[in-house]
Motif scaffolding. Structure first.
Motif, PDB file in Angstrom:
ATOM      1  N   ILE A 187       3.340  14.104  -9.395  1.00  9.19           N
ATOM      2  CA  ILE A 187       4.309  15.194  -9.195  1.00  9.19           C
ATOM      3  C   ILE A 187       5.212  15.359 -10.417  1.00  9.19           C
ATOM      4  O   ILE A 187       5.514  16.477 -10.835  1.00  9.19           O
ATOM      5  CB  ILE A 187       5.112  14.955  -7.890  1.00  9.19           C
ATOM      6  CG1 ILE A 187       4.164  15.094  -6.694  1.00  9.19           C
ATOM      7  CG2 ILE A 187       6.288  15.919  -7.779  1.00  9.19           C
ATOM      8  CD1 ILE A 187       4.791  14.845  -5.342  1.00  9.19           C
ATOM      9  N   ASP A 188       5.623  14.238 -11.021  1.00 11.92           N
ATOM     10  CA  ASP A 188       6.455  14.325 -12.233  1.00 11.92           C
ATOM     11  C   ASP A 188       5.764  15.154 -13.305  1.00 11.92           C
ATOM     12  O   ASP A 188       6.371  16.031 -13.925  1.00 11.92           O
ATOM     13  CB  ASP A 188       6.715  12.920 -12.808  1.00 11.92           C
ATOM     14  CG  ASP A 188       7.877  12.222 -12.108  1.00 11.92           C
ATOM     15  OD1 ASP A 188       8.535  12.877 -11.275  1.00 11.92           O
ATOM     16  OD2 ASP A 188       8.112  11.030 -12.396  1.00 11.92           O
ATOM     17  N   VAL A 189       4.473  14.862 -13.529  1.00 13.01           N
ATOM     18  CA  VAL A 189       3.745  15.554 -14.597  1.00 13.01           C
ATOM     19  C   VAL A 189       3.599  17.043 -14.261  1.00 13.01           C
ATOM     20  O   VAL A 189       3.858  17.908 -15.095  1.00 13.01           O
ATOM     21  CB  VAL A 189       2.355  14.904 -14.823  1.00 13.01           C
ATOM     22  CG1 VAL A 189       1.525  15.728 -15.797  1.00 13.01           C
ATOM     23  CG2 VAL A 189       2.509  13.477 -15.331  1.00 13.01           C
ATOM     24  N   ILE A 218       0.847  -1.204   0.000  1.00 10.55           N
ATOM     25  CA  ILE A 218       0.000   0.000   0.000  1.00 10.55           C
ATOM     26  C   ILE A 218       0.885   1.258   0.000  1.00 10.55           C
ATOM     27  O   ILE A 218       0.637   2.217  -0.716  1.00 10.55           O
ATOM     28  CB  ILE A 218      -0.935   0.013   1.243  1.00 10.55           C
ATOM     29  CG1 ILE A 218      -1.922  -1.159   1.185  1.00 10.55           C
ATOM     30  CG2 ILE A 218      -1.668   1.337   1.378  1.00 10.55           C
ATOM     31  CD1 ILE A 218      -3.098  -0.979   0.249  1.00 10.55           C
ATOM     32  N   GLU A 219       1.925   1.228   0.814  1.00 12.31           N
ATOM     33  CA  GLU A 219       2.830   2.394   0.867  1.00 12.31           C
ATOM     34  C   GLU A 219       3.508   2.613  -0.485  1.00 12.31           C
ATOM     35  O   GLU A 219       3.655   3.753  -0.949  1.00 12.31           O
ATOM     36  CB  GLU A 219       3.886   2.184   1.959  1.00 12.31           C
ATOM     37  CG  GLU A 219       3.302   2.308   3.355  1.00 12.31           C
ATOM     38  CD  GLU A 219       4.204   1.732   4.447  1.00 12.31           C
ATOM     39  OE1 GLU A 219       3.808   1.822   5.618  1.00 12.31           O
ATOM     40  OE2 GLU A 219       5.288   1.179   4.130  1.00 12.31           O
ATOM     41  N   ASP A 220       3.919   1.523  -1.127  1.00 15.01           N
ATOM     42  CA  ASP A 220       4.573   1.643  -2.440  1.00 15.01           C
ATOM     43  C   ASP A 220       3.604   2.163  -3.500  1.00 15.01           C
ATOM     44  O   ASP A 220       3.982   2.971  -4.357  1.00 15.01           O
ATOM     45  CB  ASP A 220       5.155   0.285  -2.877  1.00 15.01           C
ATOM     46  CG  ASP A 220       6.433  -0.054  -2.116  1.00 15.01           C
ATOM     47  OD1 ASP A 220       6.965   0.850  -1.422  1.00 15.01           O
ATOM     48  OD2 ASP A 220       6.905  -1.206  -2.216  1.00 15.01           O
ATOM     49  N   ILE A 221       2.358   1.692  -3.438  1.00 15.86           N
ATOM     50  CA  ILE A 221       1.354   2.175  -4.407  1.00 15.86           C
ATOM     51  C   ILE A 221       1.154   3.682  -4.199  1.00 15.86           C
ATOM     52  O   ILE A 221       1.158   4.460  -5.148  1.00 15.86           O
ATOM     53  CB  ILE A 221      -0.003   1.429  -4.244  1.00 15.86           C
ATOM     54  CG1 ILE A 221       0.150  -0.050  -4.609  1.00 15.86           C
ATOM     55  CG2 ILE A 221      -1.079   2.084  -5.103  1.00 15.86           C
ATOM     56  CD1 ILE A 221      -1.071  -0.917  -4.277  1.00 15.86           C
ATOM     57  N   ALA A 222       0.990   4.090  -2.924  1.00 17.46           N
ATOM     58  CA  ALA A 222       0.781   5.517  -2.625  1.00 17.46           C
ATOM     59  C   ALA A 222       1.972   6.347  -3.116  1.00 17.46           C
ATOM     60  O   ALA A 222       1.796   7.393  -3.762  1.00 17.46           O
ATOM     61  CB  ALA A 222       0.575   5.713  -1.123  1.00 17.46           C
ATOM     62  N   ALA A 223       3.187   5.880  -2.848  1.00 17.75           N
ATOM     63  CA  ALA A 223       4.387   6.643  -3.234  1.00 17.75           C
ATOM     64  C   ALA A 223       4.538   6.698  -4.753  1.00 17.75           C
ATOM     65  O   ALA A 223       4.887   7.739  -5.318  1.00 17.75           O
ATOM     66  CB  ALA A 223       5.623   6.019  -2.591  1.00 17.75           C
ATOM     67  N   SER A 224       4.254   5.584  -5.427  1.00 17.68           N
ATOM     68  CA  SER A 224       4.427   5.541  -6.888  1.00 17.68           C
ATOM     69  C   SER A 224       3.350   6.366  -7.584  1.00 17.68           C
ATOM     70  O   SER A 224       3.616   7.037  -8.586  1.00 17.68           O
ATOM     71  CB  SER A 224       4.368   4.095  -7.391  1.00 17.68           C
ATOM     72  OG  SER A 224       5.369   3.333  -6.750  1.00 17.68           O
ATOM     73  N   PHE A 225       2.136   6.326  -7.050  1.00 11.98           N
ATOM     74  CA  PHE A 225       1.046   7.152  -7.588  1.00 11.98           C
ATOM     75  C   PHE A 225       1.416   8.635  -7.444  1.00 11.98           C
ATOM     76  O   PHE A 225       1.338   9.420  -8.385  1.00 11.98           O
ATOM     77  CB  PHE A 225      -0.253   6.844  -6.827  1.00 11.98           C
ATOM     78  CG  PHE A 225      -1.290   7.924  -6.916  1.00 11.98           C
ATOM     79  CD1 PHE A 225      -2.084   8.053  -8.042  1.00 11.98           C
ATOM     80  CD2 PHE A 225      -1.454   8.836  -5.870  1.00 11.98           C
ATOM     81  CE1 PHE A 225      -3.031   9.070  -8.135  1.00 11.98           C
ATOM     82  CE2 PHE A 225      -2.397   9.856  -5.959  1.00 11.98           C
ATOM     83  CZ  PHE A 225      -3.184   9.972  -7.094  1.00 11.98           C
ATOM     84  N   GLN A 226       1.872   9.000  -6.249  1.00 14.66           N
ATOM     85  CA  GLN A 226       2.228  10.400  -5.979  1.00 14.66           C
ATOM     86  C   GLN A 226       3.376  10.862  -6.888  1.00 14.66           C
ATOM     87  O   GLN A 226       3.363  11.985  -7.390  1.00 14.66           O
ATOM     88  CB  GLN A 226       2.603  10.545  -4.507  1.00 14.66           C
ATOM     89  CG  GLN A 226       3.030  11.941  -4.126  1.00 14.66           C
ATOM     90  CD  GLN A 226       3.027  12.150  -2.625  1.00 14.66           C
ATOM     91  OE1 GLN A 226       1.978  12.362  -2.029  1.00 14.66           O
ATOM     92  NE2 GLN A 226       4.183  12.094  -2.026  1.00 14.66           N
TER      93      GLN A 226
END
Ligand code: KG4
Ligand code: ZN
Length: 369
Positions: A282-284, A270-278
């Motif tokens: 942010i990149d865009v 869950i933490e990895d999904i949240a971090a990767s989604f964020q």
């Protein structure tokens, strides 16, 4: 010196503030309705407007008292008349009109997005014109070039979900709770932003944004993980240190993935999904802003709106500004999220320009800047 009362009831926060001219905040009161809407996983418009009716006078009264100002001291009232939830807007507009009528003072109408732009004037250093304004909130994600008061050119906007909306929807589908932005940010802190390669919609040749594909990618990833993670240990119970104040395992039922399926995902995932989604969001946002600096030749950027409260985004935009030698202006988080000080600050410029609204002012749910 103009003492202005600002009022914003455009969404689920009842906000009132007293501001001197467009810069000195004398009070800034926000009564949020999170407790009311939380159990529905999003804002229920009818409940929002009913709560505004109950709260608008107490909040305005508190703003006046906190600033040691009486109604007779007011130079004018600035009201946000849209865009937003029509029932909510109506409450604020009717209330503002009543004060102006009874006191014989001018009413000015402020677009909510214009308010967000002028939140950057409420703290030092203030940006000078021209500047780029990246507005990232629950209802909007857009990039403007601002050449002066009333001189706003939209460079791009989201074609589907706003960035904050994507945060809220992904939080809901992960069963974390509402509002999603701060919760995803918390879970992302311990996750790996490179763990999952979620898509980034750069939409070449355009300053427009698109976040709905990202949301679908997260949903598909979670569905796939749910079926392959059945053998993993279940999540720690709510209120354990790992629950981080969210609502995992307590609330769900969004129809896509059941609570018991979600509980098969381990906390690290869950933490990895949240971090990767964020990281994808942010990149865009950072890359598009960087392009706009280059294309417009404007080396001043203002970051505002509820998502601008996100620490990773703030850090990234500042780093990008350092690389591009651009000045970055990001207000304190209480001025990034919805507030009425920003409405009063923008209202000051309307008053100066003699742009006074009639008492027949009608709010609008949809309006351009
Ligand atoms: O500007 P705002 O207060 O209201 C609108 O005009 O929409 O923005 C609210 C949005 C919500 O979607 C919320 O999840 C998001 O801002 N938000 C955040 C954070 N704090 C609030 N998103 C990401 N990280 C945060 N820390
Ligand atoms: Zn807003």
């Amino acid at each position: 010196m103009s003492i202005i009362l600002g009022i914003d009831t455009s969404c689920d926060d009842t906000a009132a503030a007293i501001v001197e001219n467009d810069k000195k905040v004398l009070s800034n009161i926000v009564s949020n309705q999170t407790g009311i809407h939380k159990k529905y996983g999003g804002i229920v418009p009818e409940l929002a407007s009913r709560r505004h009716i109950e709260m608008v006078w107490p909040v305005v009264d508190e703003a006046l008292k906190a600033a040691s100002i009486e109604l007779v001291d007011l130079f004018g009232v600035a009201i946000c008349h849209g865009p937003g939830l029509i029932g909510s807007l109506l409450v604020g507009c009717s209330f503002a009109k009543a004060i102006c009528y009874s006191r014989g003072i001018p009413l000015v109408a402020v677009n909510h997005l214009e308010g967000h732009i002028f939140s950057s004037f409420l703290e030092e250093p203030r940006p000078s014109f021209p500047f780029l304004a990246l507005i990232v909130s629950g209802g909007h994600t857009c990039l403007y070039r601002v050449d002066g008061f009333g001189r706003y050119r939209e460079l791009g906007r989201t074609r589907d979900d706003a960035a904050g909306e994507a945060y809220d929807k992904v939080s809901k589908l992960l069963g974390l709770g509402y509002p999603g932005g701060p919760l995803i940010e918390k879970f992302a802190q311990d996750g790996n932003p490179r763990a999952i390669d979620f898509p980034r919609a750069y939409l070449p040749e355009s300053f427009d944004f698109s976040f709905s594909g990202l949301k679908t990618a997260v949903l598909n990833f979670v569905k796939k993980s749910v079926s392959s993670q059945q053998s993993n240990p279940p999540l720690p119970p709510f209120n354990s240190p790992l629950s981080k104040g969210g609502h995992r395992g307590v609330k769900g039922g969004h129809g896509w993935i059941t609570n018991s399926e979600l509980s098969t995902l381990n906390s690290k995932l869950i933490e990895d999904i949240a971090a990767s989604f964020q990281a994808s969001i942010i990149d865009v946002l950072a890359r598009k802003t960087e392009w706009a600096i280059k294309k417009e030749g404007v080396k001043r950027v203002v970051l505002i709106g509820g998502v601008a409260a996100n620490n990773e985004l703030r850090k990234r935009i500042r780093e990008m500004g350092d690389e591009r030698k651009a000045e970055i202006f990001i207000p304190s988080t209480s001025l990034c999220t919805d507030n009425a000080a920003m409405i009063a600050a923008a209202g000051y410029h309307h008053l100066e320009a003699g742009d006074i609204a009639g008492l027949d002012l009608n709010p609008k749910a949809y309006m351009m800047l």
